[in-house]
Design an enzyme around this catalytic site. Sequence first.
Site, PDB file in Angstrom:
ATOM      1  N   GLU A  34      -3.704  -3.431  -3.838  1.00 48.47           N
ATOM      2  CA  GLU A  34      -4.140  -4.652  -4.491  1.00 48.47           C
ATOM      3  C   GLU A  34      -5.652  -4.753  -4.258  1.00 48.47           C
ATOM      4  O   GLU A  34      -6.096  -4.725  -3.105  1.00 48.47           O
ATOM      5  CB  GLU A  34      -3.422  -5.865  -3.882  1.00 48.47           C
ATOM      6  CG  GLU A  34      -3.799  -7.155  -4.558  1.00 48.47           C
ATOM      7  CD  GLU A  34      -3.073  -8.372  -3.983  1.00 48.47           C
ATOM      8  OE1 GLU A  34      -3.398  -9.473  -4.411  1.00 48.47           O
ATOM      9  OE2 GLU A  34      -2.193  -8.205  -3.110  1.00 48.47           O
ATOM     10  N   ARG A 260       5.102   0.802   8.635  1.00 49.89           N
ATOM     11  CA  ARG A 260       3.657   0.759   8.472  1.00 49.89           C
ATOM     12  C   ARG A 260       2.965   1.233   9.738  1.00 49.89           C
ATOM     13  O   ARG A 260       3.516   1.214  10.831  1.00 49.89           O
ATOM     14  CB  ARG A 260       3.171  -0.615   8.037  1.00 49.89           C
ATOM     15  CG  ARG A 260       3.596  -1.770   8.899  1.00 49.89           C
ATOM     16  CD  ARG A 260       3.307  -3.112   8.227  1.00 49.89           C
ATOM     17  NE  ARG A 260       1.888  -3.333   7.979  1.00 49.89           N
ATOM     18  CZ  ARG A 260       1.381  -3.621   6.773  1.00 49.89           C
ATOM     19  NH1 ARG A 260       2.149  -3.710   5.728  1.00 49.89           N
ATOM     20  NH2 ARG A 260       0.095  -3.828   6.633  1.00 49.89           N
ATOM     21  N   LYS A 270      -5.923  -6.930   5.484  1.00 48.46           N
ATOM     22  CA  LYS A 270      -7.119  -7.220   4.693  1.00 48.46           C
ATOM     23  C   LYS A 270      -7.587  -8.658   4.896  1.00 48.46           C
ATOM     24  O   LYS A 270      -8.779  -8.924   4.953  1.00 48.46           O
ATOM     25  CB  LYS A 270      -6.815  -6.989   3.205  1.00 48.46           C
ATOM     26  CG  LYS A 270      -7.095  -5.567   2.764  1.00 48.46           C
ATOM     27  CD  LYS A 270      -6.832  -5.398   1.285  1.00 48.46           C
ATOM     28  CE  LYS A 270      -5.365  -5.211   1.035  1.00 48.46           C
ATOM     29  NZ  LYS A 270      -5.039  -4.873  -0.356  1.00 48.46           N
TER      30      LYS A 270
HETATM   31  P1  ATP Z   1      -2.746  -5.944   3.838  1.00 51.76           P
HETATM   32  O1  ATP Z   1      -1.628  -6.612   4.578  1.00 51.76           O
HETATM   33  O2  ATP Z   1      -3.792  -5.398   4.724  1.00 51.76           O
HETATM   34  O3  ATP Z   1      -3.314  -6.781   2.723  1.00 51.76           O
HETATM   35  P2  ATP Z   1      -1.167  -4.738   1.879  1.00 51.76           P
HETATM   36  O4  ATP Z   1       0.062  -3.995   2.108  1.00 51.76           O
HETATM   37  O5  ATP Z   1      -1.031  -6.113   1.340  1.00 51.76           O
HETATM   38  O6  ATP Z   1      -2.045  -4.701   3.157  1.00 51.76           O
HETATM   39  P3  ATP Z   1      -1.878  -3.345  -0.475  1.00 51.76           P
HETATM   40  O7  ATP Z   1      -3.192  -3.213  -1.139  1.00 51.76           O
HETATM   41  O8  ATP Z   1      -0.827  -4.102  -1.161  1.00 51.76           O
HETATM   42  O9  ATP Z   1      -2.161  -3.981   0.939  1.00 51.76           O
HETATM   43  O10 ATP Z   1      -1.336  -1.928  -0.025  1.00 51.76           O
HETATM   44  C1  ATP Z   1      -1.414  -0.761  -0.789  1.00 51.76           C
HETATM   45  C2  ATP Z   1      -0.455   0.234  -0.217  1.00 51.76           C
HETATM   46  O11 ATP Z   1      -0.806   0.559   1.116  1.00 51.76           O
HETATM   47  C3  ATP Z   1       0.954  -0.310  -0.193  1.00 51.76           C
HETATM   48  O12 ATP Z   1       1.824   0.688  -0.662  1.00 51.76           O
HETATM   49  C4  ATP Z   1       1.180  -0.627   1.251  1.00 51.76           C
HETATM   50  O13 ATP Z   1       2.545  -0.489   1.589  1.00 51.76           O
HETATM   51  C5  ATP Z   1       0.312   0.409   1.946  1.00 51.76           C
HETATM   52  N1  ATP Z   1      -0.082  -0.052   3.264  1.00 51.76           N
HETATM   53  C6  ATP Z   1      -0.767  -1.178   3.577  1.00 51.76           C
HETATM   54  N2  ATP Z   1      -0.904  -1.314   4.903  1.00 51.76           N
HETATM   55  C7  ATP Z   1      -0.299  -0.242   5.464  1.00 51.76           C
HETATM   56  C8  ATP Z   1      -0.081   0.193   6.810  1.00 51.76           C
HETATM   57  N3  ATP Z   1      -0.532  -0.505   7.864  1.00 51.76           N
HETATM   58  N4  ATP Z   1       0.601   1.351   7.004  1.00 51.76           N
HETATM   59  C9  ATP Z   1       1.044   2.065   5.963  1.00 51.76           C
HETATM   60  N5  ATP Z   1       0.888   1.717   4.681  1.00 51.76           N
HETATM   61  C10 ATP Z   1       0.225   0.578   4.417  1.00 51.76           C
HETATM   62 MG    MG Z   2      -0.355  -6.593  -0.568  1.00 47.02          MG
END
Ligand code: ATP
Ligand code: MG
Length: 555
Positions: A34, A260, A270
Site C-alpha cells: 500500500e 511476518r 509504517k
Molecule cells: P505496515 O503494518 O507496516 O503498514 P502492511 O502490511 O500494512 O505493513 P503493506 O504495504 O500492506 O504494509 O504490505 C505489503 C506486503 O508486505 C504485504 O503482502 C504484507 O503482508 C507484507 N509485509 C508487511 N510487513 C511485513 C512483515 N513484517 N513481514 C513480512 N511481510 C510483511
Molecule cells: Mg497494509
Amino acid sequence: MSETIRPLNFIERIIEEDLNSGKVTAIRTRFPPEPNGYLHLGHAKSIWLNFGLAQRYGGKCNLRMDDTNPAKEEEEYVESIQHDVQWLGYQWDGEVHYASDYFDQLHAWAVYLIEQGKAFVCDLNAEQMREYRGTLTEPGKESPFRTRSVEDNLALFEKMRAGEFEEGACCLRAKIDMASANINLRDPVLYRIKKASHHQTGDKWCIYPSYDYAHGQSDAIEGITHSICTLEFESHRPLYDWCIQNLPVPAEPHQYEFSRLNVNYTVTSKRKLKQLVDENHVAGWDDPRMPTIAGMRRRGYTPKALRDFCEMAGVTKVEGVVDISMLEHAIRNDLNDNSPRAMCVLHPLKVILTNYPETQTETITAPVHPQREDMGTRALPFGREIFIDQDDFREEANKQYKRLVKGKRVRLRNAYVIEADEAVKDAAGNIIAVHARVIEDTLGKDPADGVKAKGVIHWVAAHDNLDCEVRLYDRLFTDVAPDAGGKNYLDYLNPNSLVILSGCKAEKSLATAGLEDRFQFEREGYFTLDNKHTNADSAVFNRIIGLKDTWEKVA
Ligand code: ATP
Ligand code: MG
C-alpha cells in the site's frame, strides 16, 4: 548461505507440488504494498520471498500498488517503493500494476454479485454494523436491508456510485452468512463511499472497494498463482475464496500465509515509522537509523546482506521475533568478505616522528584487502607527522593495553614500528601531541634489536589526508521490544543513536571513493559515504556497523 542446500520451506514445497502435479505450468507471485509510507525491513522479507520464488522457479513476479484507499496514498511513496525493490536486486514483470487499474472491472463484478442476489446495499451506520456483527462467541444478526430486491440494490448501488449519498450513509455488502464462525464471512463490506480524489483515478470514483474484495480479484486478473501474505490474513482466506468462486474471474489464485518478520530493538510498522518522521525524532524516512529500506541503503547496508538475512530468518507459520544481531551478522559477513580496507582516525592526535627528516615523505604500498590479492594495492603517504587516535596513546598503561605507551613500541598498520618518547601538553595538561621515533628498517620486519612491538594501530599522514566528518550510528531504540505490550516506543529512543565527529582524518585514497563503495576502516568498523553529501570537499562517512557486536556485552 547457499540457496540450494537448505531444506525447502513450506511455500516452496507447495509450489513444487503444484508444478509437478500440473496444477500450474508456471508460477506468478506479486508484491502488493500500500503506497502509504516507505518500505521497511518487513517488506524486504515479503519482496525477497515473492520475487525470490519467481526467480527460483522460473516464474514472474508483479509489483502491484494496493491503492484502494484514496486518502492515504502519495506519489512519493509509489516512487520510493519501485526504487527499493530494484535496489534489493529485483525487477517486476512488465509495468507496475495498480489495484486502481481494476476499479471498472471490480465495479462490474460488484454489480454482477448484486444481480446474483449475493450482495446488497446496507444502510446500517458504523455503530449498528458493529452491533449486528456479533462476536467470536456469538453469531451476528442479519441486517434489515439484507432482503432488498435485486432491482432496489442495483438502483441504490448506482446512486452510491453517482455520489448521491454522503459518506457512511450506506455501503455494499456481500450476502454470505451472519452466523458463520468466521467473522470475515458475516456479510463483509465490499464497497464504501469515500468522497476523496485518488492519485491514479482522480475524481472518477466516490466509492472504493475494500481490501478483501479488491485483493483476490486483482490477483485473478493478473493471473497470480500463489498469493502470499502474512498470517493476519489467514482468517480472511475463506472470503478470498468465496469471491473467487462466486465471480466470473479469469483465473483461480490461492492465498498462502506465512508469519511476518518481527525484529527486536526495532519497530516495523509504517504508521509508527511515519510518526518518527513526522515528529522529527529522525531526519526523514531515509535517516540511516531507520529500519526502512531507504534508511538501510543510506546507512550502507548491502542488498545482498538483506537478502541473506531474509533467507536466514526463514519462512514459517510460527510467530516469533528475530534477533537484530542476525541482521548485523549478515551485514558484517558480506562486508568483511568484500570491502576494501582503509584507515581513518576519528579522534586525531598528532605524533611527531622526531628522527624522520622534515623534508622527507614516502609512499607505502598496502594491500586493499589482506586476504584478497585480486583487490590490488593502495598508496599510503607517510611523513614526519602523522595522526593516531587519542585512545591509542597512554603515558602509562598496564599489559592489556597493546597500543602506544610512553617508552614502548607499537607498529603502525602497514608501516613502521615506532617508539614513544614524550607527551606534549597544553597549559591545562591535556595531551596535544606525542614525540616518537621510527625504528629503522621495520617496514614488514621486526626490529633488529629484538624488542618487538606489542600491538598494531592505525594512522594517517598529517601532510596528505582527507579531512572528513564521520557519523556513528547505534540502535534507534534501547529496549528489546520497544512497542510490545502497550509500551510507547517513543519512550525508548536511544539518545546516543547518532554521534557526529568532525575533523576526522582519513587516508588520502578515500578522496576518490564512490557513493556505493563500502570500506572497512581498520579497527573502527565499516563505513560508506553518506549519499546526501556528494561534494568531495566535505566528505561525510556513515558508520554502517562496528566490527564486533558491542551490545551483547551490555546485555
Ligand atoms: P505496515 O503494518 O507496516 O503498514 P502492511 O502490511 O500494512 O505493513 P503493506 O504495504 O500492506 O504494509 O504490505 C505489503 C506486503 O508486505 C504485504 O503482502 C504484507 O503482508 C507484507 N509485509 C508487511 N510487513 C511485513 C512483515 N513484517 N513481514 C513480512 N511481510 C510483511
Ligand atoms: Mg497494509
